[in-house]
Motif scaffolding. Structure first.
Motif, mmCIF file in Angstrom:
data_model
loop_
_atom_site.group_PDB
_atom_site.id
_atom_site.type_symbol
_atom_site.label_atom_id
_atom_site.label_comp_id
_atom_site.label_asym_id
_atom_site.label_seq_id
_atom_site.Cartn_x
_atom_site.Cartn_y
_atom_site.Cartn_z
ATOM 1 N N THR A 198 8.503 -3.414 0.377
ATOM 2 C CA THR A 198 9.669 -3.797 1.070
ATOM 3 C C THR A 198 10.893 -3.778 -0.012
ATOM 4 O O THR A 198 12.109 -3.244 0.394
ATOM 5 C CB THR A 198 9.432 -5.341 1.254
ATOM 6 O OG1 THR A 198 8.417 -5.390 1.924
ATOM 7 C CG2 THR A 198 10.728 -5.818 2.078
ATOM 8 N N LEU A 199 10.635 -4.015 -1.508
ATOM 9 C CA LEU A 199 12.112 -3.926 -2.396
ATOM 10 C C LEU A 199 12.159 -2.477 -2.556
ATOM 11 O O LEU A 199 13.270 -1.982 -2.371
ATOM 12 C CB LEU A 199 11.653 -4.434 -3.721
ATOM 13 C CG LEU A 199 11.262 -5.957 -3.812
ATOM 14 C CD1 LEU A 199 10.658 -6.608 -5.180
ATOM 15 C CD2 LEU A 199 12.528 -6.661 -3.578
ATOM 16 N N ILE A 200 11.199 -1.668 -2.337
ATOM 17 C CA ILE A 200 11.664 0.016 -2.668
ATOM 18 C C ILE A 200 12.335 0.301 -1.207
ATOM 19 O O ILE A 200 13.193 1.071 -1.460
ATOM 20 C CB ILE A 200 10.296 0.768 -2.753
ATOM 21 C CG1 ILE A 200 9.640 0.430 -4.207
ATOM 22 C CG2 ILE A 200 10.551 2.294 -2.729
ATOM 23 C CD1 ILE A 200 9.960 1.162 -5.215
ATOM 24 N N ALA A 201 11.888 -0.127 -0.366
ATOM 25 C CA ALA A 201 12.530 0.422 1.123
ATOM 26 C C ALA A 201 13.794 -0.257 0.945
ATOM 27 O O ALA A 201 14.744 0.513 1.588
ATOM 28 C CB ALA A 201 11.599 -0.271 2.289
ATOM 29 N N TRP A 202 14.111 -1.251 0.659
ATOM 30 C CA TRP A 202 15.551 -2.010 0.890
ATOM 31 C C TRP A 202 16.302 -1.549 -0.328
ATOM 32 O O TRP A 202 17.382 -1.191 -0.146
ATOM 33 C CB TRP A 202 15.258 -3.680 0.279
ATOM 34 C CG TRP A 202 16.400 -4.331 0.261
ATOM 35 C CD1 TRP A 202 17.244 -4.852 1.348
ATOM 36 C CD2 TRP A 202 17.287 -4.814 -0.917
ATOM 37 N NE1 TRP A 202 18.487 -5.329 0.983
ATOM 38 C CE2 TRP A 202 18.493 -5.481 -0.298
ATOM 39 C CE3 TRP A 202 16.889 -4.816 -2.352
ATOM 40 C CZ2 TRP A 202 19.103 -5.792 -1.302
ATOM 41 C CZ3 TRP A 202 17.859 -5.090 -3.194
ATOM 42 C CH2 TRP A 202 19.121 -5.856 -2.690
ATOM 43 N N ARG A 203 15.767 -1.102 -1.565
ATOM 44 C CA ARG A 203 16.754 -0.326 -2.506
ATOM 45 C C ARG A 203 17.282 1.143 -1.933
ATOM 46 O O ARG A 203 18.167 1.616 -2.089
ATOM 47 C CB ARG A 203 15.907 -0.078 -3.562
ATOM 48 C CG ARG A 203 16.760 0.550 -4.796
ATOM 49 C CD ARG A 203 15.675 0.708 -6.111
ATOM 50 N NE ARG A 203 16.054 1.797 -6.929
ATOM 51 C CZ ARG A 203 15.559 2.929 -6.706
ATOM 52 N NH1 ARG A 203 14.760 3.286 -5.684
ATOM 53 N NH2 ARG A 203 16.010 3.804 -7.579
ATOM 54 N N ASN A 204 16.072 1.633 -1.122
ATOM 55 C CA ASN A 204 16.347 2.941 -0.760
ATOM 56 C C ASN A 204 17.211 3.242 0.616
ATOM 57 O O ASN A 204 17.269 4.160 1.404
ATOM 58 C CB ASN A 204 15.011 3.757 -0.214
ATOM 59 C CG ASN A 204 14.474 4.122 -1.899
ATOM 60 O OD1 ASN A 204 15.206 4.306 -2.597
ATOM 61 N ND2 ASN A 204 13.276 4.732 -1.798
ATOM 62 N N ARG A 205 17.666 1.774 1.292
ATOM 63 C CA ARG A 205 18.296 1.821 2.509
ATOM 64 C C ARG A 205 19.441 2.776 2.496
ATOM 65 O O ARG A 205 20.220 2.773 1.420
ATOM 66 C CB ARG A 205 18.613 0.232 2.908
ATOM 67 C CG ARG A 205 19.646 -0.079 2.185
ATOM 68 C CD ARG A 205 19.660 -1.902 1.997
ATOM 69 N NE ARG A 205 20.742 -2.384 1.322
ATOM 70 C CZ ARG A 205 20.878 -2.449 -0.068
ATOM 71 N NH1 ARG A 205 19.972 -1.904 -0.611
ATOM 72 N NH2 ARG A 205 21.747 -2.776 -0.755
ATOM 73 N N PRO A 206 20.079 3.134 3.732
ATOM 74 C CA PRO A 206 21.319 3.812 3.433
ATOM 75 C C PRO A 206 22.461 3.011 3.204
ATOM 76 O O PRO A 206 22.736 1.793 3.284
ATOM 77 C CB PRO A 206 21.232 4.384 4.937
ATOM 78 C CG PRO A 206 20.364 3.751 5.732
ATOM 79 C CD PRO A 206 19.527 2.865 4.899
ATOM 80 N N ALA A 254 0.803 -1.136 0.146
ATOM 81 C CA ALA A 254 0.124 -0.113 -0.092
ATOM 82 C C ALA A 254 0.801 1.102 -0.051
ATOM 83 O O ALA A 254 1.951 1.315 0.676
ATOM 84 C CB ALA A 254 -0.996 -0.077 1.094
ATOM 85 N N GLY A 255 0.409 2.402 -0.752
ATOM 86 C CA GLY A 255 1.420 3.559 -0.659
ATOM 87 C C GLY A 255 2.302 3.453 -1.777
ATOM 88 O O GLY A 255 3.164 4.360 -1.647
ATOM 89 N N SER A 256 2.712 2.377 -2.345
ATOM 90 C CA SER A 256 3.472 2.357 -3.621
ATOM 91 C C SER A 256 3.133 2.381 -5.018
ATOM 92 O O SER A 256 1.837 2.081 -4.728
ATOM 93 C CB SER A 256 4.331 1.061 -3.533
ATOM 94 O OG SER A 256 3.845 0.007 -3.515
ATOM 95 N N PHE A 257 3.600 2.934 -5.761
ATOM 96 C CA PHE A 257 2.936 3.196 -7.062
ATOM 97 C C PHE A 257 2.487 1.828 -7.987
ATOM 98 O O PHE A 257 1.444 1.791 -8.294
ATOM 99 C CB PHE A 257 3.574 4.192 -8.053
ATOM 100 C CG PHE A 257 3.113 4.771 -9.356
ATOM 101 C CD1 PHE A 257 2.134 5.348 -9.177
ATOM 102 C CD2 PHE A 257 3.261 3.968 -10.580
ATOM 103 C CE1 PHE A 257 1.425 5.825 -10.407
ATOM 104 C CE2 PHE A 257 2.650 4.427 -11.580
ATOM 105 C CZ PHE A 257 1.559 5.216 -11.691
ATOM 106 N N PHE A 258 3.588 0.818 -7.972
ATOM 107 C CA PHE A 258 3.384 -0.292 -8.865
ATOM 108 C C PHE A 258 2.975 -1.329 -7.840
ATOM 109 O O PHE A 258 2.624 -2.434 -8.515
ATOM 110 C CB PHE A 258 4.741 -0.608 -9.405
ATOM 111 C CG PHE A 258 4.771 -1.504 -10.660
ATOM 112 C CD1 PHE A 258 3.770 -1.152 -11.771
ATOM 113 C CD2 PHE A 258 5.249 -2.656 -10.605
ATOM 114 C CE1 PHE A 258 3.681 -2.179 -12.881
ATOM 115 C CE2 PHE A 258 4.835 -3.548 -11.578
ATOM 116 C CZ PHE A 258 4.184 -3.244 -12.640
ATOM 117 N N GLY A 259 3.210 -1.309 -6.637
ATOM 118 C CA GLY A 259 2.712 -2.408 -5.824
ATOM 119 C C GLY A 259 1.494 -3.041 -6.047
ATOM 120 O O GLY A 259 1.137 -4.294 -5.991
#
Ligand SMILES: Nc1ncnc2c1ncn2[C@@H]1O[C@H](COP(=O)(O)OP(=O)(O)OP(=O)(O)O)[C@@H](O)[C@H]1O
Ligand SMILES: [Mg+2]
Lengths: 331, 254
Positions: free
Chosen positions: A323-331, A274-279
């Motif tokens: 989760t993938l997006i968050a993982w990609r954006n990790r510091p 939820a809250g992701s464009f392609f999710g």
């Protein structure tokens, strides 16, 4: 994938920060459309691809309200089924062409969303779920009773659109590939529109409402009105998906209005993120794949879907894509 | 009463009840421009309720509130920001997952455009400039790309003030801006409030007496929802009724 190496660490950026969208975010519409283009070639069946297209868009519309505005509706079958029924009836009973019929379908689901939204938007949390559920059940029973118009329990039939003339070309809708790409045009337009909304000042307003209603109101946003507009846009998008489903199936099953359909779209959205464009498309794909595979083994496939869903809520609350997006954006 | 013509806000006989409980009763006061007024009182005295009524969060049960001559009772809460009344909350109230800058920018946007689906957010660079200016004012400019929830408590309190300031409000209501702060953070907040005090009309709820005496032109004292004193810091300090309410109750008077 490394286009985010400038400025602050990516994880510190909000998903929709002004002027700071990453590569995936900036190109989300073309990328999504590219994925939809190859879908019928990579999935095991074209039937699955077209379902991913339709339910994916349904979930995208739902996500605008749930993921981006923060409202958990349990009545979105009314807009999906409503769009489908109105399109079908416009062709079957009024002899409209496919395009005006689709327009009427989307307009009808928007009006339905305006009414249901206006009646439910002032309630909160579980009450909002219940009111949207109850009102959509009202639509369901209306369709069931008005069988002269809707075909009642048997669903609406007799409005097959075999071909569509578009800008001088004739699309043969009995050919699965042609039909897929024909329907994909509407999904693409809808995706572009959603992206537009998210990028707009209104997109910032719904985000503010989702993040903190009290603060948004104190800042000067009319929270109820903002929610209502989001509800209507969401209903209209789900109506587009419904209308596509009517053209695709050439029937409208009564199930399209059933609360089961409402729950499917919630699950798809949450599975994908939820809250992701392609999710939502990812969620639709995974849901339909599980359904396809599991229904070969057992008639209790819904149980398997349910278990998978619960596991996701517990262990991967951002969903697959989120989760993938968050993982990609990790510091 | 010469203040009648110059007052920014006039409160008359305002009361608020919750069920049968009287949280605020018969409060009358008028507030002049460019003055800092502190509202004090023991816990549960009705200070936050008073602020909630003045900022539209709660409609008053009785009485009238006039802002620049316009009656506010019955006005919807979201209108208050547009009229020129902004506030901070006793418990930090931000958009936690948005960036510091977006927290302030979206607040500025509320007064500019709300239902616009056509333009891009980035088509309003002046909102970003305003946000940055407000952040610079509270000393958070360097942290504008951080996520709000990552800020230290004191910084979050300052961010909330930036959110209120970006609306360029004529009346600023601050409910315990130093709540939960350590001595260092408090010192910074006091410095910020001193800067604001020279340019704005402020109503301030606070428990820290030393700070109030230094900052305010006037003090209102609430007790059990009633206004028991209203005057200069000196007058209020020596008021026997106020001393009775406060003394022996806590050390807030130190
Ligand atoms: N929404 C509400 N519903 C019921 N009672 C309330 C509500 N808000 C406040 N009260 C009651 O009204 C009284 C005054 O509360 P208020 O928050 O205004 O006090 P306060 O002076 O701000 O206190 P504090 O110093 O603890 O912040 C309290 O007894 C509180 O319990
Ligand atoms: Mg309080």
């Amino acid at each position: 994938m490394s286009s985010t190496s400038h400025a602050a660490p990516a994880a510190l950026r909000p998903p929709q920060a002004v002027g700071e969208a990453g590569f995936l975010s900036r190109w989300r519409v073309p990328l999504s459309i590219a994925v939809l283009c190859v879908l019928p070639w990579v999935l095991p069946s074209q039937a699955l691809a077209v379902n991913v297209l339709i339910y994916g868009l349904f979930a995208v519309g739902y996500n605008l309200l749930f993921g981006y505005t923060g409202l958990l509706s349990f009545g979105h079958a009314a807009f999906f089924g409503g769009g489908a029924y109105i399109t079908g009836m416009a062709i079957a009973h009024f002899g409209l062409g496919w395009f005006p019929a689709m327009l009427v379908g989307v307009a009808g689901s928007s009006v339905l969303a305006a009414v249901i939204g206006a009646l439910s938007i002032r309630t909160r949390g579980i009450y909002f779920c219940m009111v949207t559920l109850a009102l959509s059940q009202l639509v369901y029973y209306t369709a069931l009773q008005a069988s002269n118009w809707t075909g009642g329990e048997n669903g609406l039939r007799g409005f097959t659109v075999a071909k569509a003339d578009v800008l001088g070309f004739t699309v043969n809708l009995l050919d699965p590939m042609q039909k897929y790409y024909f329907l994909m045009v509407f999904a693409a337009l809808a995706l572009w529109f959603v992206s537009r909304v998210l990028n707009s000042p209104f997109g910032a307003a719904i985000e503010a409402v989702r993040e903190n209603e009290t603060r948004a109101r104190a800042c000067g946003y009319d929270v109820e009105r903002t929610k209502l507009l989001s509800f209507i846009l969401s209903g209209a998008l789900c109506g587009v998906a419904g209308t596509m489903s009517a053209i695709h199936l050439s029937i409208v099953p009564l199930d399209a209005l059933h609360y089961h359909t409402s729950s499917i779209v919630v699950m798809m959205t949450m599975l994908g993120g939820a809250g992701s464009f392609f999710g939502p498309f990812v969620g639709a794909l995974v849901f339909l794949l599980i359904e396809d595979v599991a229904s070969l083994w057992t008639s209790h496939w819904q149980l398997i879907v349910g278990v998978v869903f619960i596991l996701f809520v517990l262990f991967l609350p951002k969903g697959i894509w989120g989760t993938l997006i968050a993982w990609r954006n990790r510091p | 009463m010469t203040t009648q013509t110059t007052a920014l806000m006039q409160v008359e006989n305002v009361g608020r009840t919750f069920g049968g409980f009287v949280a605020l009763a018969e409060v009358s006061a008028s507030f002049e421009r460019n003055k800092v007024t502190a509202v004090i009182g023991p816990n549960g005295a009705g200070k936050s309720t008073f602020f909630n009524v003045l900022s539209g969060v709660l409609p008053p049960s009785t009485g009238s509130i006039r802002f620049k001559g316009q009656e506010l009772a019955g006005t919807k809460q979201h209108r208050f920001a547009h009229l020129g009344i902004a506030r901070s909350y006793q418990i930090t109230n931000l958009f936690p997952k948005l960036s510091v800058q977006e927290n302030v920018r979206v607040a500025a946007q509320a007064l500019r455009t709300r239902y616009n689906l056509v333009m891009n957010r980035s088509a309003y660079p002046e909102l970003v400039e305003k946000a940055d200016a407000a952040l610079a004012h509270v000393g958070l400019h360097a942290k504008r790309e951080r996520v709000a929830s990552d800020l230290a408590h004191g910084e979050q309190r300052a961010l909330e003030i930036a959110i209120a300031l970006v609306a360029d409000p004529e009346l600023l209501l601050l409910d315990e801006p130093t709540a939960g702060m350590g001595p260092e953070e408090t010192k910074e907040m006091v410095a910020l409030l001193e800067r604001l005090a020279t340019e704005r009309t402020i109503l301030l709820v606070e428990h820290k007496m030393k700070m109030i005496l230094g900052l305010s032109d006037r003090i209102l004292v609430l007790h059990h929802g009633r206004l028991i004193a209203d005057g200069t810091p000196q007058a209020v300090q020596t008021d026997p009724e106020v001393r009775r309410v406060y003394l022996g109750q806590n050390d807030g008077y130190a």
